[in-house]
Scaffold this motif. Structure first.
Motif, short mmCIF file in Angstrom:
data_model
loop_
_atom_site.label_atom_id
_atom_site.label_comp_id
_atom_site.label_asym_id
_atom_site.label_seq_id
_atom_site.Cartn_x
_atom_site.Cartn_y
_atom_site.Cartn_z
N THR A 67 41.32 32.71 -27.63
CA THR A 67 40.93 31.77 -26.58
C THR A 67 41.74 30.47 -26.63
OG1 THR A 67 39.20 30.85 -27.99
CG2 THR A 67 38.57 32.62 -26.50
N HIS A 68 42.59 30.31 -27.62
CA HIS A 68 43.35 29.08 -27.77
C HIS A 68 44.21 28.76 -26.54
CE1 HIS A 68 45.02 25.79 -30.07
NE2 HIS A 68 46.24 26.22 -29.79
N PRO A 69 44.88 29.72 -25.90
CA PRO A 69 45.67 29.40 -24.70
C PRO A 69 44.85 28.80 -23.56
CG PRO A 69 46.31 31.53 -25.54
CD PRO A 69 45.10 31.10 -26.32
N MET A 70 43.59 29.17 -23.46
CA MET A 70 42.73 28.61 -22.42
C MET A 70 42.56 27.11 -22.64
SD MET A 70 38.77 29.52 -21.58
CE MET A 70 38.25 29.09 -23.22
N PHE A 71 42.37 26.68 -23.86
CA PHE A 71 42.19 25.27 -24.16
C PHE A 71 43.50 24.50 -24.01
CE2 PHE A 71 38.62 27.25 -26.38
CZ PHE A 71 37.58 26.53 -25.82
N ILE A 72 44.61 25.14 -24.34
CA ILE A 72 45.91 24.51 -24.13
C ILE A 72 46.13 24.27 -22.64
CG2 ILE A 72 48.41 24.87 -24.26
CD1 ILE A 72 47.90 26.47 -26.83
N LEU B 271 42.00 16.99 -29.40
CA LEU B 271 42.54 15.66 -29.68
C LEU B 271 43.41 15.19 -28.52
CD1 LEU B 271 42.89 13.32 -31.63
CD2 LEU B 271 44.79 14.57 -32.66
N SER B 272 44.18 16.08 -27.96
CA SER B 272 45.01 15.74 -26.82
C SER B 272 44.16 15.29 -25.62
CB SER B 272 45.87 16.94 -26.44
OG SER B 272 46.65 16.65 -25.33
N ILE B 273 43.05 15.99 -25.39
CA ILE B 273 42.14 15.61 -24.31
C ILE B 273 41.52 14.25 -24.59
CG2 ILE B 273 39.97 16.22 -23.18
CD1 ILE B 273 40.81 19.18 -23.57
N LEU B 274 41.19 14.01 -25.84
CA LEU B 274 40.63 12.72 -26.23
C LEU B 274 41.62 11.59 -25.95
CD1 LEU B 274 38.12 11.51 -27.75
CD2 LEU B 274 39.53 11.65 -29.79
N LEU B 275 42.89 11.83 -26.22
CA LEU B 275 43.92 10.81 -26.02
C LEU B 275 44.25 10.57 -24.55
CD1 LEU B 275 46.34 11.63 -28.96
CD2 LEU B 275 44.70 9.75 -28.78
N ILE C 269 35.13 15.71 -27.00
CA ILE C 269 34.12 16.11 -27.99
C ILE C 269 33.50 17.45 -27.61
CG2 ILE C 269 31.87 15.50 -28.96
CD1 ILE C 269 32.81 12.54 -28.70
N VAL C 270 33.18 17.62 -26.34
CA VAL C 270 32.59 18.89 -25.88
C VAL C 270 33.57 20.04 -26.10
CG1 VAL C 270 31.81 20.15 -23.84
CG2 VAL C 270 31.02 17.81 -24.23
N VAL C 271 34.82 19.83 -25.76
CA VAL C 271 35.83 20.88 -25.96
C VAL C 271 35.98 21.19 -27.44
CG1 VAL C 271 38.31 21.35 -25.78
CG2 VAL C 271 37.07 20.48 -23.82
N PHE C 272 35.93 20.17 -28.30
CA PHE C 272 36.04 20.41 -29.74
C PHE C 272 34.88 21.29 -30.22
CE2 PHE C 272 35.03 19.30 -34.14
CZ PHE C 272 36.23 19.65 -34.74
N LEU C 273 33.67 20.99 -29.74
CA LEU C 273 32.50 21.75 -30.16
C LEU C 273 32.55 23.21 -29.68
CD1 LEU C 273 29.71 19.09 -29.58
CD2 LEU C 273 30.73 19.81 -31.75
N ILE C 274 33.25 23.46 -28.60
CA ILE C 274 33.42 24.84 -28.12
C ILE C 274 34.65 25.48 -28.75
CG2 ILE C 274 33.85 26.24 -26.06
CD1 ILE C 274 32.33 24.06 -24.48
N TRP C 275 35.70 24.69 -28.96
CA TRP C 275 36.99 25.19 -29.45
C TRP C 275 36.89 25.76 -30.86
CZ3 TRP C 275 40.53 22.60 -32.99
CH2 TRP C 275 41.82 23.15 -33.01
N VAL C 276 36.22 25.06 -31.75
CA VAL C 276 36.15 25.51 -33.15
C VAL C 276 35.50 26.89 -33.27
CG1 VAL C 276 35.19 25.00 -35.43
CG2 VAL C 276 36.29 23.19 -34.12
N PRO C 277 34.29 27.10 -32.72
CA PRO C 277 33.71 28.45 -32.83
C PRO C 277 34.53 29.50 -32.07
CG PRO C 277 32.03 26.88 -32.17
CD PRO C 277 33.33 26.16 -32.15
N ALA C 278 35.13 29.10 -30.96
CA ALA C 278 35.94 30.07 -30.20
C ALA C 278 37.14 30.53 -31.01
CB ALA C 278 36.40 29.44 -28.88
N ILE C 279 37.78 29.62 -31.73
CA ILE C 279 38.92 29.98 -32.58
C ILE C 279 38.46 30.88 -33.72
CG2 ILE C 279 40.62 29.04 -34.19
CD1 ILE C 279 41.32 28.62 -31.26
N ILE C 280 37.33 30.55 -34.32
CA ILE C 280 36.84 31.33 -35.47
C ILE C 280 36.44 32.74 -35.05
CG2 ILE C 280 34.98 31.49 -37.17
CD1 ILE C 280 35.05 28.39 -37.28
#
Length: 73
Positions: free
Chosen positions: A41-46, A12-16, A24-35
């Motif tokens: 992997t959350h610090p990488m996205f931060i 969401l931050s990247i979207l803003l 959108i691409v990061v969201f599609l990768i972020w959700v499975p990576a978190i699960i």
């Protein structure tokens, strides 16, 4: 404000920051990576979100300086 949002919801931050396709691409990768990684992997996205936020701020400053420079000429 956006840096705090990047801690909780990096896509969401990247979207803003004005990068909707990347958000959108990061969201599609972020959700499975978190699960699947349990949040490891959350610090990488931060970090990615923080870099993009900083970059968008620098672009804004550069445009403002260029605009002021053109007015002086």
């Amino acid at each position: 404000m956006n840096y705090v949002l990047a801690l909780l919801l990096p896509p969401l931050s990247i979207l803003l920051t004005g990068r909707p396709i990347l958000g959108i691409v990061v969201f599609l990768i972020w959700v499975p990576a978190i699960i699947f990684s349990g949040g490891l992997t959350h610090p990488m996205f931060i970090l990615l979100a923080w870099v993009l936020i900083y970059q968008s701020g620098e672009e804004r400053r550069t445009r403002r300086i260029e605009k002021a420079y053109r007015r002086e000429d």
